[in-house]
Design an enzyme around this catalytic site. Structure first.
Site, short mmCIF file in Angstrom:
data_model
loop_
_atom_site.label_atom_id
_atom_site.label_comp_id
_atom_site.label_asym_id
_atom_site.label_seq_id
_atom_site.Cartn_x
_atom_site.Cartn_y
_atom_site.Cartn_z
CE1 TYR A 1 -13.35 3.53 -8.15
CE2 TYR A 1 -15.93 3.12 -8.80
CZ TYR A 1 -14.72 2.79 -8.05
OH TYR A 1 -14.74 1.65 -7.18
CB SER B 1 -10.34 3.51 -13.86
OG SER B 1 -11.18 3.54 -12.73
CE LYS B 2 -12.26 0.17 -9.49
NZ LYS B 2 -11.15 -0.81 -8.93
CG ASP C 1 -2.23 0.92 1.15
OD1 ASP C 1 -3.15 0.18 0.83
OD2 ASP C 1 -1.82 2.07 1.02
#
Length: 249
Positions: free
Chosen positions: A157, A160-161, A36
């Site tokens: 978003y 991108s997904k 992370d």
């Protein structure tokens, strides 16, 4: 292919779905590398695993959108654990919401760089390590139901997904000859820090449209990821599994 001794790299493992995935895998005999950008919280996840599950776990700082950082991650995996990871889970993701006409190029690029480019870099490097070691493996990507349906204020978003799904299906076809499986999970509205900023009025409306009448938990997504990471899904690759409580069926 036994899960005993398996080593998993989980990006975005510092919180939310990523942390739950680490916990689910560790409970089932996996050693986990918690990767992370937030190293402090990644170490907290690793500490939780050390206290609640057997095995040697570790935390590594990584910027999934940076190729050099990703290469360093996988080098450290081998250094710390004396073997490459044979399971890779792409949980790292961000939002930078805004209406299309107001969205800046920076907002768009940031989301695509983490959510899509990051998935590409982690998957590529993880697969290269598996192939070099001649070991079978499982790669799981985390997309979103928003990538399927779109959502107001989330053009970046959603794009991108949706890209993650297409990427996963293509990678599955390329990597199958190496006995590396690639599958994707599409969560719906899950109770994570990512949706903490959604106004309660909006969330109530969303929950009312979910057939199961509630938001999901990170653990409910994590159990599906564990299934895809394990030998129980040995004949699955290129699969897309929705975990949405029935939303947008």
């Amino acid at each position: 292919m036994s899960i005993t001794g398996k080593l998993a790299v989980v990006t975005g493992g510092a919180s939310g779905i990523g942390r739950a995935v680490c916990q689910a895998l560790a409970r089932n005999g996996f050693r986990c590398v918690v990767a992370d950008l937030n190293l402090e919280d990644a170490k907290k996840t690793s500490d939780i695993l050390e206290k609640t599950a057997d095995g040697k776990h570790s935390a590594v700082e990584v910027d999934v959108s940076n190729g050099s950082s990703v290469a360093s991650l996988f080098a450290k995996v081998k250094e710390f654990h004396s073997m490459p990871a044979n399971v890779v889970v792409n949980c790292a993701g961000i939002t930078r919401d805004g209406f299309l006409l107001d969205m800046s190029e920076t907002q768009f690029d940031q989301v695509v760089n983490v959510n899509l480019k990051g998935t590409f870099l982690i998957t590529k490097h993880g697969a290269q390590e598996m192939i070099a070691a001649q070991i079978p493996g499982s790669i799981v990507t985390i997309s979103s139901v928003i990538g399927k349906t779109g959502n107001i204020g989330q053009t970046n978003y959603a794009a991108s997904k949706a890209g993650v799904v297409g990427f996963t299906k293509s990678a599955a076809q390329e990597l199958a000859k190496f006995n590396i499986r690639c599958n994707s999970v599409l969560p719906g509205f899950i109770d994570t820090p990512m949706i903490a900023t959604v106004p309660e009025k909006v969330m109530s409306k969303v929950e009312g449209s979910i057939p199961l009448r509630r938001r999901g938990t990170p653990d409910e997504v994590a159990e599906v990821v564990h299934f895809l990471a394990s030998e129980n899904s040995s004949y699955m690759t290129g699969s897309i599994i929705e975990v949405t409580g029935g939303l947008f069926m």
